[in-house]
Design a protein around this motif. Structure first.
Motif, PDB file in Angstrom:
ATOM      1  N   LEU A 140      -7.742 -33.226   3.708  1.00 47.76           N
ATOM      2  CA  LEU A 140      -8.546 -32.461   2.755  1.00 47.76           C
ATOM      3  C   LEU A 140      -7.962 -31.057   2.701  1.00 47.76           C
ATOM      4  O   LEU A 140      -8.185 -30.238   3.584  1.00 47.76           O
ATOM      5  CB  LEU A 140     -10.008 -32.438   3.210  1.00 47.76           C
ATOM      6  CG  LEU A 140     -11.013 -31.744   2.315  1.00 47.76           C
ATOM      7  CD1 LEU A 140     -11.054 -32.390   0.943  1.00 47.76           C
ATOM      8  CD2 LEU A 140     -12.394 -31.788   2.950  1.00 47.76           C
ATOM      9  N   LYS A 141      -7.192 -30.784   1.666  1.00 46.35           N
ATOM     10  CA  LYS A 141      -6.503 -29.494   1.556  1.00 46.35           C
ATOM     11  C   LYS A 141      -7.503 -28.369   1.286  1.00 46.35           C
ATOM     12  O   LYS A 141      -8.408 -28.509   0.484  1.00 46.35           O
ATOM     13  CB  LYS A 141      -5.476 -29.540   0.442  1.00 46.35           C
ATOM     14  CG  LYS A 141      -4.325 -30.475   0.747  1.00 46.35           C
ATOM     15  CD  LYS A 141      -3.218 -30.319  -0.260  1.00 46.35           C
ATOM     16  CE  LYS A 141      -2.177 -31.377  -0.118  1.00 46.35           C
ATOM     17  NZ  LYS A 141      -1.412 -31.394   1.034  1.00 46.35           N
ATOM     18  N   GLY A 142      -7.341 -27.254   1.990  1.00 47.12           N
ATOM     19  CA  GLY A 142      -8.193 -26.087   1.791  1.00 47.12           C
ATOM     20  C   GLY A 142      -9.520 -26.141   2.522  1.00 47.12           C
ATOM     21  O   GLY A 142     -10.366 -25.273   2.317  1.00 47.12           O
ATOM     22  N   ALA A 143      -9.707 -27.127   3.374  1.00 45.48           N
ATOM     23  CA  ALA A 143     -10.987 -27.263   4.077  1.00 45.48           C
ATOM     24  C   ALA A 143     -11.248 -26.062   4.982  1.00 45.48           C
ATOM     25  O   ALA A 143     -12.381 -25.574   5.054  1.00 45.48           O
ATOM     26  CB  ALA A 143     -11.020 -28.548   4.888  1.00 45.48           C
ATOM     27  N   ILE A 144     -10.217 -25.572   5.640  1.00 49.32           N
ATOM     28  CA  ILE A 144     -10.400 -24.433   6.547  1.00 49.32           C
ATOM     29  C   ILE A 144     -10.866 -23.209   5.773  1.00 49.32           C
ATOM     30  O   ILE A 144     -11.743 -22.469   6.220  1.00 49.32           O
ATOM     31  CB  ILE A 144      -9.096 -24.140   7.326  1.00 49.32           C
ATOM     32  CG1 ILE A 144      -8.821 -25.285   8.294  1.00 49.32           C
ATOM     33  CG2 ILE A 144      -9.185 -22.815   8.060  1.00 49.32           C
ATOM     34  CD1 ILE A 144      -7.501 -25.190   9.003  1.00 49.32           C
ATOM     35  N   GLU A 145     -10.321 -23.007   4.567  1.00 50.79           N
ATOM     36  CA  GLU A 145     -10.729 -21.868   3.751  1.00 50.79           C
ATOM     37  C   GLU A 145     -12.205 -21.970   3.355  1.00 50.79           C
ATOM     38  O   GLU A 145     -12.934 -20.986   3.377  1.00 50.79           O
ATOM     39  CB  GLU A 145      -9.855 -21.785   2.496  1.00 50.79           C
ATOM     40  CG  GLU A 145      -8.404 -21.526   2.820  1.00 50.79           C
ATOM     41  CD  GLU A 145      -7.489 -21.705   1.620  1.00 50.79           C
ATOM     42  OE1 GLU A 145      -7.988 -22.049   0.524  1.00 50.79           O
ATOM     43  OE2 GLU A 145      -6.280 -21.483   1.781  1.00 50.79           O
ATOM     44  N   VAL A 168      -6.310 -13.431  -1.929  1.00 49.54           N
ATOM     45  CA  VAL A 168      -6.957 -14.726  -2.111  1.00 49.54           C
ATOM     46  C   VAL A 168      -6.435 -15.676  -1.043  1.00 49.54           C
ATOM     47  O   VAL A 168      -5.383 -15.450  -0.444  1.00 49.54           O
ATOM     48  CB  VAL A 168      -6.706 -15.310  -3.511  1.00 49.54           C
ATOM     49  CG1 VAL A 168      -7.334 -14.446  -4.595  1.00 49.54           C
ATOM     50  CG2 VAL A 168      -5.231 -15.496  -3.780  1.00 49.54           C
ATOM     51  N   SER A 169      -7.174 -16.749  -0.818  1.00 52.08           N
ATOM     52  CA  SER A 169      -6.724 -17.734   0.161  1.00 52.08           C
ATOM     53  C   SER A 169      -5.498 -18.471  -0.383  1.00 52.08           C
ATOM     54  O   SER A 169      -5.261 -18.517  -1.597  1.00 52.08           O
ATOM     55  CB  SER A 169      -7.855 -18.708   0.480  1.00 52.08           C
ATOM     56  OG  SER A 169      -8.194 -19.459  -0.664  1.00 52.08           O
ATOM     57  N   GLU A 170      -4.735 -19.050   0.512  1.00 49.98           N
ATOM     58  CA  GLU A 170      -3.444 -19.630   0.141  1.00 49.98           C
ATOM     59  C   GLU A 170      -3.547 -20.891  -0.707  1.00 49.98           C
ATOM     60  O   GLU A 170      -2.842 -21.043  -1.689  1.00 49.98           O
ATOM     61  CB  GLU A 170      -2.645 -19.955   1.413  1.00 49.98           C
ATOM     62  CG  GLU A 170      -2.212 -18.730   2.169  1.00 49.98           C
ATOM     63  CD  GLU A 170      -1.470 -19.086   3.443  1.00 49.98           C
ATOM     64  OE1 GLU A 170      -1.072 -20.247   3.603  1.00 49.98           O
ATOM     65  OE2 GLU A 170      -1.292 -18.189   4.273  1.00 49.98           O
ATOM     66  N   LEU A 171      -4.433 -21.799  -0.351  1.00 49.81           N
ATOM     67  CA  LEU A 171      -4.458 -23.091  -1.031  1.00 49.81           C
ATOM     68  C   LEU A 171      -5.414 -23.141  -2.217  1.00 49.81           C
ATOM     69  O   LEU A 171      -5.076 -23.670  -3.268  1.00 49.81           O
ATOM     70  CB  LEU A 171      -4.828 -24.198  -0.032  1.00 49.81           C
ATOM     71  CG  LEU A 171      -3.826 -24.414   1.096  1.00 49.81           C
ATOM     72  CD1 LEU A 171      -4.352 -25.432   2.091  1.00 49.81           C
ATOM     73  CD2 LEU A 171      -2.495 -24.874   0.537  1.00 49.81           C
ATOM     74  N   LEU A 172      -6.602 -22.606  -2.057  1.00 45.73           N
ATOM     75  CA  LEU A 172      -7.618 -22.726  -3.100  1.00 45.73           C
ATOM     76  C   LEU A 172      -7.811 -21.471  -3.923  1.00 45.73           C
ATOM     77  O   LEU A 172      -8.502 -21.497  -4.937  1.00 45.73           O
ATOM     78  CB  LEU A 172      -8.962 -23.130  -2.476  1.00 45.73           C
ATOM     79  CG  LEU A 172      -8.978 -24.461  -1.731  1.00 45.73           C
ATOM     80  CD1 LEU A 172     -10.346 -24.724  -1.136  1.00 45.73           C
ATOM     81  CD2 LEU A 172      -8.576 -25.601  -2.657  1.00 45.73           C
ATOM     82  N   GLY A 173      -7.249 -20.363  -3.464  1.00 44.22           N
ATOM     83  CA  GLY A 173      -7.393 -19.116  -4.204  1.00 44.22           C
ATOM     84  C   GLY A 173      -8.777 -18.501  -4.094  1.00 44.22           C
ATOM     85  O   GLY A 173      -9.249 -17.853  -5.034  1.00 44.22           O
TER      86      GLY A 173
END
Length: 149
Positions: free
Chosen positions: A36-41, A114-119
């Protein structure tokens, strides 16, 4: 409990449950090959919202953690003085947090932070935290004035 406190508790609780659920799905996804990409963000967003609302709710309800070992053994006059000192020190701590966070916000406001994967735009979350810290300081100041009477 007033309506605002209930809204804060439910919103913070929902954010915390969402963060835990996303983290669970992320771990399951990593082990099954479907990350799940961006879950940490998103977990960071949930924890920030839940933590900020928890600080404001605890201050509003006067339920911050306290050690009563010494306080319970003091005479009423001394206990009153120590309570006031405790509120002042708590205010100093939150004021220092607010100063640091406001400094970062002013330095980074014009950048594309902004965050790296989800912005996810961190500036608005930092402003949410700063508003929560201001609310905590106002509530503590009110408690200090009320205890003075």
């Amino acid at each position: 409990m007033n309506v605002l406190a209930r809204i804060m508790i439910w919103t913070g609780g929902t954010a915390l449950i969402a963060a835990a659920g996303l983290n669970l799905l992320s771990v399951i996804g990593r082990h099954t090959g479907l990350p799940l990409k961006g879950a940490i963000e998103l977990v960071q967003v949930g924890v920030l919202v839940a933590g900020t609302l928890a600080l404001v709710s605890a201050t509003l309800a006067r339920n911050h953690a306290r050690v009563h070992l010494v306080l319970d053994r003091l005479k009423p006059g001394g206990a009153h003085l120590v309570e006031r000192l405790s509120i002042l020190l708590t205010m100093a701590f939150y004021a220092a947090l607010l100063c640091g966070s406001a400094w970062l916000a002013s330095d980074l406001w014009g950048s594309q932070e902004v965050s790296e994967l989800l912005g996810v735009p961190w500036r608005w979350l930092r402003m949410f935290l700063n508003a929560g810290l201001v609310a905590v300081l106002v509530l503590l100041a009110r408690q200090l004035v009320e205890r003075k009477r």
